[in-house]
Write a protein that holds these residues in place. Sequence first.
Motif, PDB file in Angstrom:
ATOM      1  N   GLN A 275      34.689  35.887  40.668  1.00  0.00           N
ATOM      2  CA  GLN A 275      34.033  37.862  40.562  1.00  0.00           C
ATOM      3  C   GLN A 275      34.791  38.508  41.503  1.00  0.00           C
ATOM      4  O   GLN A 275      35.159  39.397  41.679  1.00  0.00           O
TER       5      GLN A 275
ATOM      6  N   ASP B 186      36.012  33.840  36.162  1.00  0.00           N
ATOM      7  CA  ASP B 186      35.417  34.793  36.426  1.00  0.00           C
ATOM      8  C   ASP B 186      36.823  35.738  34.965  1.00  0.00           C
ATOM      9  O   ASP B 186      37.741  36.088  35.188  1.00  0.00           O
TER      10      ASP B 186
ATOM     11  N   ARG C 271      37.293  38.729  32.550  1.00  0.00           N
ATOM     12  CA  ARG C 271      37.351  40.126  32.374  1.00  0.00           C
ATOM     13  C   ARG C 271      38.942  40.931  31.822  1.00  0.00           C
ATOM     14  O   ARG C 271      39.241  40.477  31.450  1.00  0.00           O
TER      15      ARG C 271
END
Length: 324
Positions: free
Chosen positions: A253, A41, A43
């Motif tokens: 996540q 994940d 970000r």
Amino acid sequence: MFTEASYADIPEFGAAHATDERAGTGCTVFVAPEGAIGAVDVRGGGPATRETDLLRPENMVQSIQAVVLSGGSAFGLEAACGAMEALAAEGLGFKLATACVPIVCGASLFDLLVGGSAWPDKEMGRRAAVDALASRGADLAMGNVGAGTGATVGKMGLPQQAMKAGFGWMGLRLGELVVVANVAVNALGNVMGPDGAWIAGVQDGQGNIMDPYAAAMSAQAAAAAGGPVTSTTLGCVLTNAELTQAQATKVSQITQDAYARAIKPVHTLSDGDTVFTMASGKAKAAPDLVAMLATEAMQGAIVRAVMSAQSAYGLVAACDLVRS
């Protein structure tokens, strides 16, 4: 209730650092010689990654051999090539006819302005991969090592107000389920301890850590002075759980919640915050339970990464901060 675990509890994985103290950079390699389900994940607005699209659940490859976390910004992705060559030499990878292609994913953080403008090269990646294969079940060092060698935090003020951070890990066990969270903390923001107090970040030179939002106005001065505001916290969760790639993706996540708990602000345009998950499939466990343990372990690993760091490269670490 869960208890602490170590690398000895997940012998199907190996991990090792390669460190260049003089240049202030390094890499950390996690290997799964028998293969592991891999997920990620990503970000924040400034990631430097390798083979992350490959980890999307709808794509062909499910099993990976290694994850490489490195310094050196995008240059540092070179270290993964060395790890790939080392694994191929051992016959570990995706086999097709006479070809053997190790699946090696990775991400890099920005440390080019700490120590020297250098990055982990193929030889460092190769050396760390060889050591990781030879040290399955052995615990990793923490602090100014591997991908955390040039890591810093608290970069919302002037360059000299930042603090030294590093690499940390924590393992947790619940029954047969084991999770080990690893992280190199190189955040734009401050790091908060379990009690809610700042333990590292923008410091005022008198032993006090400033609230990052109160220090935000100083970021304009830092930009005017040409100070770095490029960061990225990199994590890798190792677990013996049996997960599908979609479930492992959800674990990555949810584990990002640990970043949000301990680092403020987080996932900014100046960060490329990334969490990989590698699952060996040795133990049955509910995916949400894996994610819960991973989040708790990652939060602890972040604190350890900061508290294990040593002052270096003109930057003070939390262990040496003199508070007024």
